[in-house]
Design a protein around this motif. Sequence first.
Motif, PDB file in Angstrom:
ATOM      1  N   LEU A  49      82.635  -9.081  54.276  1.00  0.00           N
ATOM      2  CA  LEU A  49      84.039  -8.907  53.889  1.00  0.00           C
ATOM      3  C   LEU A  49      84.632  -7.688  54.603  1.00  0.00           C
ATOM      4  CD1 LEU A  49      86.203  -9.853  51.708  1.00  0.00           C
ATOM      5  CD2 LEU A  49      85.262  -8.087  50.260  1.00  0.00           C
ATOM      6  N   ASN A  50      83.857  -6.627  54.621  1.00  0.00           N
ATOM      7  CA  ASN A  50      84.312  -5.411  55.301  1.00  0.00           C
ATOM      8  C   ASN A  50      84.423  -5.629  56.809  1.00  0.00           C
ATOM      9  OD1 ASN A  50      84.635  -3.177  53.297  1.00  0.00           O
ATOM     10  ND2 ASN A  50      82.612  -3.870  52.729  1.00  0.00           N
ATOM     11  N   ALA A  51      83.463  -6.339  57.375  1.00  0.00           N
ATOM     12  CA  ALA A  51      83.507  -6.625  58.820  1.00  0.00           C
ATOM     13  C   ALA A  51      84.758  -7.425  59.166  1.00  0.00           C
ATOM     14  CB  ALA A  51      82.251  -7.389  59.240  1.00  0.00           C
ATOM     15  N   ALA A  52      85.151  -8.334  58.260  1.00  0.00           N
ATOM     16  CA  ALA A  52      86.309  -9.188  58.523  1.00  0.00           C
ATOM     17  C   ALA A  52      87.573  -8.355  58.749  1.00  0.00           C
ATOM     18  CB  ALA A  52      86.517 -10.165  57.372  1.00  0.00           C
ATOM     19  N   VAL A  78      85.069 -16.285  66.422  1.00  0.00           N
ATOM     20  CA  VAL A  78      84.116 -17.388  66.565  1.00  0.00           C
ATOM     21  C   VAL A  78      82.886 -17.159  65.694  1.00  0.00           C
ATOM     22  CG1 VAL A  78      82.520 -18.522  68.171  1.00  0.00           C
ATOM     23  CG2 VAL A  78      84.885 -18.056  68.874  1.00  0.00           C
ATOM     24  N   MET A  79      82.644 -18.148  64.823  1.00  0.00           N
ATOM     25  CA  MET A  79      81.422 -18.089  64.004  1.00  0.00           C
ATOM     26  C   MET A  79      80.440 -19.181  64.393  1.00  0.00           C
ATOM     27  SD  MET A  79      82.819 -16.921  60.292  1.00  0.00           S
ATOM     28  CE  MET A  79      81.262 -16.341  59.648  1.00  0.00           C
ATOM     29  N   MET A  80      80.866 -20.017  65.350  1.00  0.00           N
ATOM     30  CA  MET A  80      79.956 -21.073  65.823  1.00  0.00           C
ATOM     31  C   MET A  80      79.039 -20.514  66.886  1.00  0.00           C
ATOM     32  SD  MET A  80      82.448 -24.369  66.088  1.00  0.00           S
ATOM     33  CE  MET A  80      81.238 -25.416  66.860  1.00  0.00           C
ATOM     34  N   PHE A  81      77.936 -19.934  66.436  1.00  0.00           N
ATOM     35  CA  PHE A  81      76.941 -19.456  67.396  1.00  0.00           C
ATOM     36  C   PHE A  81      75.575 -19.487  66.736  1.00  0.00           C
ATOM     37  CE2 PHE A  81      78.484 -15.705  65.183  1.00  0.00           C
ATOM     38  CZ  PHE A  81      77.336 -14.994  64.890  1.00  0.00           C
ATOM     39  N   ALA A 104      85.508 -16.101  78.747  1.00  0.00           N
ATOM     40  CA  ALA A 104      86.270 -14.855  78.563  1.00  0.00           C
ATOM     41  C   ALA A 104      85.543 -13.720  79.284  1.00  0.00           C
ATOM     42  CB  ALA A 104      86.380 -14.540  77.070  1.00  0.00           C
ATOM     43  N   PRO A 105      86.286 -12.805  79.904  1.00  0.00           N
ATOM     44  CA  PRO A 105      85.614 -11.720  80.640  1.00  0.00           C
ATOM     45  C   PRO A 105      84.816 -10.775  79.745  1.00  0.00           C
ATOM     46  CG  PRO A 105      88.015 -11.409  80.626  1.00  0.00           C
ATOM     47  CD  PRO A 105      87.747 -12.756  80.058  1.00  0.00           C
ATOM     48  N   VAL A 106      85.209 -10.712  78.472  1.00  0.00           N
ATOM     49  CA  VAL A 106      84.516  -9.819  77.542  1.00  0.00           C
ATOM     50  C   VAL A 106      84.308 -10.564  76.219  1.00  0.00           C
ATOM     51  CG1 VAL A 106      84.739  -7.699  76.152  1.00  0.00           C
ATOM     52  CG2 VAL A 106      85.619  -7.741  78.492  1.00  0.00           C
ATOM     53  N   THR A 107      83.163 -10.379  75.617  1.00  0.00           N
ATOM     54  CA  THR A 107      82.976 -10.854  74.240  1.00  0.00           C
ATOM     55  C   THR A 107      82.444  -9.696  73.404  1.00  0.00           C
ATOM     56  OG1 THR A 107      82.657 -13.194  74.756  1.00  0.00           O
ATOM     57  CG2 THR A 107      81.664 -12.416  72.720  1.00  0.00           C
ATOM     58  N   ILE A 108      83.136  -9.451  72.302  1.00  0.00           N
ATOM     59  CA  ILE A 108      82.660  -8.430  71.372  1.00  0.00           C
ATOM     60  C   ILE A 108      81.830  -9.136  70.304  1.00  0.00           C
ATOM     61  CG2 ILE A 108      83.339  -6.685  69.654  1.00  0.00           C
ATOM     62  CD1 ILE A 108      86.000  -6.388  71.203  1.00  0.00           C
ATOM     63  N   VAL A 109      80.621  -8.646  70.085  1.00  0.00           N
ATOM     64  CA  VAL A 109      79.801  -9.154  68.976  1.00  0.00           C
ATOM     65  C   VAL A 109      79.992  -8.183  67.815  1.00  0.00           C
ATOM     66  CG1 VAL A 109      77.488  -9.829  68.211  1.00  0.00           C
ATOM     67  CG2 VAL A 109      78.088  -9.970  70.658  1.00  0.00           C
ATOM     68  N   ALA A 110      80.430  -8.717  66.665  1.00  0.00           N
ATOM     69  CA  ALA A 110      80.561  -7.866  65.473  1.00  0.00           C
ATOM     70  C   ALA A 110      79.327  -8.078  64.612  1.00  0.00           C
ATOM     71  CB  ALA A 110      81.823  -8.231  64.697  1.00  0.00           C
ATOM     72  N   LEU A 111      78.710  -6.972  64.209  1.00  0.00           N
ATOM     73  CA  LEU A 111      77.475  -7.041  63.418  1.00  0.00           C
ATOM     74  C   LEU A 111      77.624  -6.200  62.163  1.00  0.00           C
ATOM     75  CD1 LEU A 111      76.510  -5.912  66.631  1.00  0.00           C
ATOM     76  CD2 LEU A 111      74.657  -7.386  65.890  1.00  0.00           C
ATOM     77  N   ILE A 112      76.928  -6.619  61.113  1.00  0.00           N
ATOM     78  CA  ILE A 112      76.876  -5.751  59.933  1.00  0.00           C
ATOM     79  C   ILE A 112      75.567  -4.974  59.968  1.00  0.00           C
ATOM     80  CG2 ILE A 112      78.438  -6.989  58.392  1.00  0.00           C
ATOM     81  CD1 ILE A 112      75.994  -8.441  57.217  1.00  0.00           C
ATOM     82  N   ASP A 113      75.642  -3.728  59.522  1.00  0.00           N
ATOM     83  CA  ASP A 113      74.440  -2.893  59.405  1.00  0.00           C
ATOM     84  C   ASP A 113      73.964  -3.012  57.963  1.00  0.00           C
ATOM     85  OD1 ASP A 113      72.522  -0.979  59.164  1.00  0.00           O
ATOM     86  OD2 ASP A 113      73.759   0.691  59.861  1.00  0.00           O
ATOM     87  N   ALA A 139      80.139 -12.355  63.879  1.00  0.00           N
ATOM     88  CA  ALA A 139      81.194 -13.043  64.630  1.00  0.00           C
ATOM     89  C   ALA A 139      81.137 -12.672  66.100  1.00  0.00           C
ATOM     90  CB  ALA A 139      82.572 -12.685  64.072  1.00  0.00           C
ATOM     91  N   LEU A 140      81.577 -13.617  66.915  1.00  0.00           N
ATOM     92  CA  LEU A 140      81.818 -13.332  68.332  1.00  0.00           C
ATOM     93  C   LEU A 140      83.327 -13.275  68.504  1.00  0.00           C
ATOM     94  CD1 LEU A 140      79.456 -15.974  70.021  1.00  0.00           C
ATOM     95  CD2 LEU A 140      78.972 -13.557  69.579  1.00  0.00           C
ATOM     96  N   ILE A 141      83.787 -12.334  69.315  1.00  0.00           N
ATOM     97  CA  ILE A 141      85.231 -12.245  69.579  1.00  0.00           C
ATOM     98  C   ILE A 141      85.442 -12.209  71.090  1.00  0.00           C
ATOM     99  CG2 ILE A 141      87.388 -11.003  69.033  1.00  0.00           C
ATOM    100  CD1 ILE A 141      85.244  -9.439  67.014  1.00  0.00           C
ATOM    101  N   PRO A 142      85.613 -13.393  71.703  1.00  0.00           N
ATOM    102  CA  PRO A 142      85.928 -13.392  73.130  1.00  0.00           C
ATOM    103  C   PRO A 142      87.286 -12.727  73.346  1.00  0.00           C
ATOM    104  CG  PRO A 142      86.110 -15.614  72.224  1.00  0.00           C
ATOM    105  CD  PRO A 142      85.556 -14.738  71.139  1.00  0.00           C
ATOM    106  N   VAL A 143      87.389 -11.935  74.408  1.00  0.00           N
ATOM    107  CA  VAL A 143      88.623 -11.191  74.684  1.00  0.00           C
ATOM    108  C   VAL A 143      88.993 -11.371  76.151  1.00  0.00           C
ATOM    109  CG1 VAL A 143      89.719  -8.902  74.686  1.00  0.00           C
ATOM    110  CG2 VAL A 143      87.891  -9.385  73.046  1.00  0.00           C
ATOM    111  N   GLY A 144      90.252 -11.645  76.407  1.00  0.00           N
ATOM    112  CA  GLY A 144      90.708 -11.755  77.793  1.00  0.00           C
ATOM    113  C   GLY A 144      92.202 -12.020  77.824  1.00  0.00           C
TER     114      GLY A 144
END
Length: 205
Positions: free
Chosen positions: A133-136, A156-159, A71-80, A178-183
């Motif tokens: 839960l909030n990140a979801a 994607v949680m397989m990482f 995918a040209p872009v992947t967003i990584v979602a993180l919790i603080d 989570a990883l979120i590939p976007v394209g």
Amino acid sequence: MELQQVVENRRSIRKFKSDSVSEKHIHELIEAARLAPSGTNLQPTRYIIIKSEEAREQLKGCTPLPFVSQAPVTIVALIDKQSVMSQGNRMKELREAEAFVDTPLDKANESSEDYSKRRATLDENAIKAYLTLNAAIAIDHITLKATDLGLGTCWVMMFDKEKLHSMLNIDDRYEAVALIPVGYPDQDPAQRPRLQLEEILLKEV
Ligand SMILES: Cc1cc2nc3c(=O)[nH]c(=O)nc-3n(C[C@H](O)[C@H](O)[C@H](O)COP(=O)(O)O)c2cc1C
């Protein structure tokens, strides 16, 4: 697109065209995430955008799923994980914004500091589950907004968390969830199987 159409059309996309995704669209996705609701308006989710050739190449070593780095872009979602400490302030803001008018929450007189301290004594796993839960919800906003823009995503949680954190030099206060590939989708899958309504609707009382 109408909301109903967006909800019905969204698919997990695992094959992407090489066409790039504009900065404008990337920001629209993060903006949709920013507007997501969160418990006590905590807003604990953070994002890292992976799009350079070099970073995408490195990403290959962090997940067994090749479509992610395709995918040209992947967003990584993180919790603080430190965000819980700001819970008292978030509650105060909500009170000032009159979110709790005519509810018992408007009159709670616990100070911001005491509230934050009390929350911080919660079990670490409970806090992590709450933040995730909030990140979801924020991630779901991203996947729905992407559909609205004609983009495909896959949650994607397989990482390998350790490898990803090390690759991106992520501070300990954050944790990738989570990883979120976007394209642009290079496939047009049919709707995936779902349980029937009667199976999920337990009862009406
Ligand atoms: C929390 C969560 C984790 C997921 N993790 C993965 C994953 O690691 N790899 C993957 O290919 N798909 C993953 N998915 C996508 C699901 O497989 C997909 O949502 C489900 O099969 C239904 O298909 P649909 O999204 O096309 O409706 C995940 C979805 C969710 C909500």
